[in-house]
Design a protein around this motif. Structure first.
Motif, PDB file in Angstrom:
ATOM      1  N   GLU A  85       0.834  -1.204   0.000  1.00  0.00           N
ATOM      2  CA  GLU A  85       0.000   0.000   0.000  1.00  0.00           C
ATOM      3  C   GLU A  85       0.867   1.252   0.000  1.00  0.00           C
ATOM      4  O   GLU A  85       0.535   2.255  -0.646  1.00  0.00           O
ATOM      5  CB  GLU A  85      -0.926  -0.008   1.216  1.00  0.00           C
ATOM      6  CG  GLU A  85      -1.987  -1.106   1.171  1.00  0.00           C
ATOM      7  CD  GLU A  85      -2.767  -1.201   2.464  1.00  0.00           C
ATOM      8  OE1 GLU A  85      -2.346  -0.557   3.457  1.00  0.00           O
ATOM      9  OE2 GLU A  85      -3.785  -1.915   2.496  1.00  0.00           O
ATOM     10  N   LEU A  86       1.957   1.206   0.727  1.00  0.00           N
ATOM     11  CA  LEU A  86       2.868   2.345   0.782  1.00  0.00           C
ATOM     12  C   LEU A  86       3.401   2.672  -0.609  1.00  0.00           C
ATOM     13  O   LEU A  86       3.408   3.835  -1.033  1.00  0.00           O
ATOM     14  CB  LEU A  86       4.029   2.045   1.729  1.00  0.00           C
ATOM     15  CG  LEU A  86       5.204   3.023   1.689  1.00  0.00           C
ATOM     16  CD1 LEU A  86       4.772   4.405   2.151  1.00  0.00           C
ATOM     17  CD2 LEU A  86       6.363   2.510   2.537  1.00  0.00           C
ATOM     18  N   LEU A  87       3.833   1.659  -1.339  1.00  0.00           N
ATOM     19  CA  LEU A  87       4.418   1.899  -2.660  1.00  0.00           C
ATOM     20  C   LEU A  87       3.373   2.403  -3.646  1.00  0.00           C
ATOM     21  O   LEU A  87       3.670   3.267  -4.483  1.00  0.00           O
ATOM     22  CB  LEU A  87       5.090   0.628  -3.166  1.00  0.00           C
ATOM     23  CG  LEU A  87       6.288   0.182  -2.323  1.00  0.00           C
ATOM     24  CD1 LEU A  87       6.865  -1.120  -2.852  1.00  0.00           C
ATOM     25  CD2 LEU A  87       7.360   1.261  -2.274  1.00  0.00           C
ATOM     26  N   HIS A  88       2.138   1.910  -3.546  1.00  0.00           N
ATOM     27  CA  HIS A  88       1.080   2.436  -4.414  1.00  0.00           C
ATOM     28  C   HIS A  88       0.766   3.886  -4.060  1.00  0.00           C
ATOM     29  O   HIS A  88       0.522   4.716  -4.953  1.00  0.00           O
ATOM     30  CB  HIS A  88      -0.176   1.558  -4.306  1.00  0.00           C
ATOM     31  CG  HIS A  88      -0.103   0.316  -5.133  1.00  0.00           C
ATOM     32  ND1 HIS A  88      -0.475   0.281  -6.457  1.00  0.00           N
ATOM     33  CD2 HIS A  88       0.345  -0.934  -4.827  1.00  0.00           C
ATOM     34  CE1 HIS A  88      -0.296  -0.944  -6.942  1.00  0.00           C
ATOM     35  NE2 HIS A  88       0.205  -1.699  -5.976  1.00  0.00           N
ATOM     36  N   TYR A  89       0.791   4.205  -2.771  1.00  0.00           N
ATOM     37  CA  TYR A  89       0.583   5.589  -2.343  1.00  0.00           C
ATOM     38  C   TYR A  89       1.692   6.491  -2.877  1.00  0.00           C
ATOM     39  O   TYR A  89       1.426   7.577  -3.406  1.00  0.00           O
ATOM     40  CB  TYR A  89       0.536   5.649  -0.818  1.00  0.00           C
ATOM     41  CG  TYR A  89       0.570   7.061  -0.262  1.00  0.00           C
ATOM     42  CD1 TYR A  89      -0.556   7.878  -0.292  1.00  0.00           C
ATOM     43  CD2 TYR A  89       1.756   7.577   0.279  1.00  0.00           C
ATOM     44  CE1 TYR A  89      -0.516   9.173   0.207  1.00  0.00           C
ATOM     45  CE2 TYR A  89       1.794   8.872   0.783  1.00  0.00           C
ATOM     46  CZ  TYR A  89       0.665   9.660   0.742  1.00  0.00           C
ATOM     47  OH  TYR A  89       0.708  10.938   1.224  1.00  0.00           O
ATOM     48  N   MET A  90       2.948   6.036  -2.754  1.00  0.00           N
ATOM     49  CA  MET A  90       4.074   6.829  -3.245  1.00  0.00           C
ATOM     50  C   MET A  90       3.981   7.032  -4.754  1.00  0.00           C
ATOM     51  O   MET A  90       4.306   8.102  -5.272  1.00  0.00           O
ATOM     52  CB  MET A  90       5.382   6.140  -2.883  1.00  0.00           C
ATOM     53  CG  MET A  90       5.647   5.996  -1.392  1.00  0.00           C
ATOM     54  SD  MET A  90       5.976   7.560  -0.562  1.00  0.00           S
ATOM     55  CE  MET A  90       7.630   7.911  -1.172  1.00  0.00           C
ATOM     56  N   ALA A  91       3.534   6.009  -5.474  1.00  0.00           N
ATOM     57  CA  ALA A  91       3.422   6.118  -6.929  1.00  0.00           C
ATOM     58  C   ALA A  91       2.440   7.207  -7.335  1.00  0.00           C
ATOM     59  O   ALA A  91       2.656   7.927  -8.319  1.00  0.00           O
ATOM     60  CB  ALA A  91       2.993   4.776  -7.520  1.00  0.00           C
ATOM     61  N   ARG A  92       1.360   7.364  -6.557  1.00  0.00           N
ATOM     62  CA  ARG A  92       0.353   8.373  -6.899  1.00  0.00           C
ATOM     63  C   ARG A  92       0.856   9.795  -6.713  1.00  0.00           C
ATOM     64  O   ARG A  92       0.220  10.749  -7.185  1.00  0.00           O
ATOM     65  CB  ARG A  92      -0.914   8.141  -6.066  1.00  0.00           C
ATOM     66  CG  ARG A  92      -1.662   6.869  -6.423  1.00  0.00           C
ATOM     67  CD  ARG A  92      -3.067   6.856  -5.829  1.00  0.00           C
ATOM     68  NE  ARG A  92      -3.058   6.784  -4.377  1.00  0.00           N
ATOM     69  CZ  ARG A  92      -3.041   5.656  -3.679  1.00  0.00           C
ATOM     70  NH1 ARG A  92      -3.021   4.487  -4.312  1.00  0.00           N
ATOM     71  NH2 ARG A  92      -3.073   5.684  -2.364  1.00  0.00           N
ATOM     72  N   MET A  93       2.007   9.957  -6.082  1.00  0.00           N
ATOM     73  CA  MET A  93       2.584  11.286  -5.860  1.00  0.00           C
ATOM     74  C   MET A  93       3.416  11.752  -7.046  1.00  0.00           C
ATOM     75  O   MET A  93       3.908  12.879  -7.043  1.00  0.00           O
ATOM     76  CB  MET A  93       3.433  11.276  -4.595  1.00  0.00           C
ATOM     77  CG  MET A  93       2.660  10.932  -3.327  1.00  0.00           C
ATOM     78  SD  MET A  93       3.718  10.760  -1.873  1.00  0.00           S
ATOM     79  CE  MET A  93       4.313  12.459  -1.697  1.00  0.00           C
ATOM     80  N   HIS A  94       3.577  10.902  -8.068  1.00  0.00           N
ATOM     81  CA  HIS A  94       4.432  11.230  -9.213  1.00  0.00           C
ATOM     82  C   HIS A  94       3.634  11.184 -10.511  1.00  0.00           C
ATOM     83  O   HIS A  94       2.669  10.428 -10.647  1.00  0.00           O
ATOM     84  CB  HIS A  94       5.606  10.253  -9.283  1.00  0.00           C
ATOM     85  CG  HIS A  94       6.482  10.275  -8.066  1.00  0.00           C
ATOM     86  ND1 HIS A  94       7.459  11.232  -7.873  1.00  0.00           N
ATOM     87  CD2 HIS A  94       6.530   9.473  -6.973  1.00  0.00           C
ATOM     88  CE1 HIS A  94       8.061  11.010  -6.716  1.00  0.00           C
ATOM     89  NE2 HIS A  94       7.525   9.957  -6.152  1.00  0.00           N
ATOM     90  N   ALA A  95       4.073  11.990 -11.465  1.00  0.00           N
ATOM     91  CA  ALA A  95       3.356  12.089 -12.739  1.00  0.00           C
ATOM     92  C   ALA A  95       3.526  10.837 -13.585  1.00  0.00           C
ATOM     93  O   ALA A  95       2.584  10.387 -14.243  1.00  0.00           O
ATOM     94  CB  ALA A  95       3.831  13.323 -13.503  1.00  0.00           C
ATOM     95  N   HIS A  96       4.731  10.278 -13.595  1.00  0.00           N
ATOM     96  CA  HIS A  96       5.012   9.121 -14.451  1.00  0.00           C
ATOM     97  C   HIS A  96       5.771   8.062 -13.652  1.00  0.00           C
ATOM     98  O   HIS A  96       6.947   7.771 -13.927  1.00  0.00           O
ATOM     99  CB  HIS A  96       5.817   9.553 -15.674  1.00  0.00           C
ATOM    100  CG  HIS A  96       5.166  10.634 -16.479  1.00  0.00           C
ATOM    101  ND1 HIS A  96       4.054  10.404 -17.272  1.00  0.00           N
ATOM    102  CD2 HIS A  96       5.448  11.965 -16.599  1.00  0.00           C
ATOM    103  CE1 HIS A  96       3.690  11.536 -17.845  1.00  0.00           C
ATOM    104  NE2 HIS A  96       4.513  12.499 -17.462  1.00  0.00           N
ATOM    105  N   PRO A  97       5.121   7.465 -12.683  1.00  0.00           N
ATOM    106  CA  PRO A  97       5.826   6.521 -11.811  1.00  0.00           C
ATOM    107  C   PRO A  97       6.089   5.185 -12.490  1.00  0.00           C
ATOM    108  O   PRO A  97       5.446   4.818 -13.482  1.00  0.00           O
ATOM    109  CB  PRO A  97       4.843   6.348 -10.652  1.00  0.00           C
ATOM    110  CG  PRO A  97       3.494   6.519 -11.291  1.00  0.00           C
ATOM    111  CD  PRO A  97       3.694   7.606 -12.318  1.00  0.00           C
ATOM    112  N   ILE A  98       7.031   4.453 -11.921  1.00  0.00           N
ATOM    113  CA  ILE A  98       7.179   3.045 -12.259  1.00  0.00           C
ATOM    114  C   ILE A  98       6.004   2.304 -11.635  1.00  0.00           C
ATOM    115  O   ILE A  98       5.549   2.632 -10.541  1.00  0.00           O
ATOM    116  CB  ILE A  98       8.510   2.499 -11.701  1.00  0.00           C
ATOM    117  CG1 ILE A  98       9.694   3.219 -12.342  1.00  0.00           C
ATOM    118  CG2 ILE A  98       8.615   0.992 -11.908  1.00  0.00           C
ATOM    119  CD1 ILE A  98      11.032   2.842 -11.731  1.00  0.00           C
TER     120      ILE A  98
END
Length: 235
Positions: A85-98
């Motif tokens: 869940e943490l990594l999915h949350y972090m991904a939503r903070m970026h425009a073009h995440p991995i």
């Protein structure tokens, strides 16, 4: 660059550079200023004097923040969130995440993705910290002791990931106490002591006549030496 915390001098005229597209290792004893340097470069603290430029921008600026990733030594604020869940949350903070699912698989996180961060082992937390640093596709990554607490398999796998990052053109600045880690990964090594640069060079240059560990011991202070402790007490 100078940084002090009350009477304690953390950085005392430290000056260094990290080349783009390379792995730069910063080595030093505990208390040498390595983590303080990382915090200055990521805008978490500001120097008392001197300047810092990150990819041509001020640390903490939107331009620098967008282009950099940070893997800290610890991340206690994440205690009660599950790793995945943490990594999915972090991904939503970026425009073009991995895709975080790709990182979960590539960094061996799948088996503990549903475990809360605080219940992970130290090495597992490090894998999650690394994934969080990479998820935003940074051009520059700061890794503070990236393999601390990892077992040998995870450690070598992390080395492979760091080498792949360099091959992909990502610049890496890492701190470590592991001489074999620095010798394998680093294009350039900076050894710091008491907030200053003691010596620097490529691994080949530094180890032409002795091992990297011997170079480290010869150019840094022994915190357990009574003479050093007396000197530090006077300061």
């Amino acid at each position: 660059m100078h940084v002090s915390f009350g009477p304690v001098v953390a950085l005392d005229g430290l000056t260094l550079t990290a080349a783009r597209g390379e792995v730069t290792a910063v080595l030093g004893p505990n208390g040498a200023g390595k983590t303080t340097l990382m915090r200055c470069c990521t805008g978490l603290i500001g120097p008392d004097s001197g300047t810092v430029a990150v990819l041509g921008h001020s640390p903490g600026s939107p331009e620098a923040a967008q282009a950099t990733g940070l893997m800290p030594q610890s991340a206690g604020a994440w205690s009660n969130i599950r790793a995945g869940e943490l990594l999915h949350y972090m991904a939503r903070m970026h425009a073009h995440p991995i895709d975080p699912e790709l990182l979960i698989d590539s960094l061996g996180i799948r088996s503990f993705a549903r475990t809360t961060y605080r219940r992970l082992s130290g090495g597992q937390q490090q894998s999650v910290n690394l994934a969080a640093a990479l998820v935003g596709r940074p051009s520059l990554v700061f890794l503070d002791e990236p393999t601390a607490g990892m077992d040998p398999h995870a450690r070598h796998h992390t080395w492979d990931v760091i080498e792949q990052m360099r091959d992909d053109g990502v610049s890496v600045v890492l701190t470590t106490h592991a001489m074999d880690e620095a010798a394998r990964l680093a294009d350039h090594v900076w050894i710091v002591d008491q907030g200053k640069v003691a010596i620097h060079g490529s691994v080949a240059e530094l180890t032409a006549e002795e091992s990297l560990e011997e170079v480290f011991l010869a150019h840094t202070s022994d915190r357990n030496d009574p003479a050093y402790q007396r000197s530090a007490g006077r300061n």
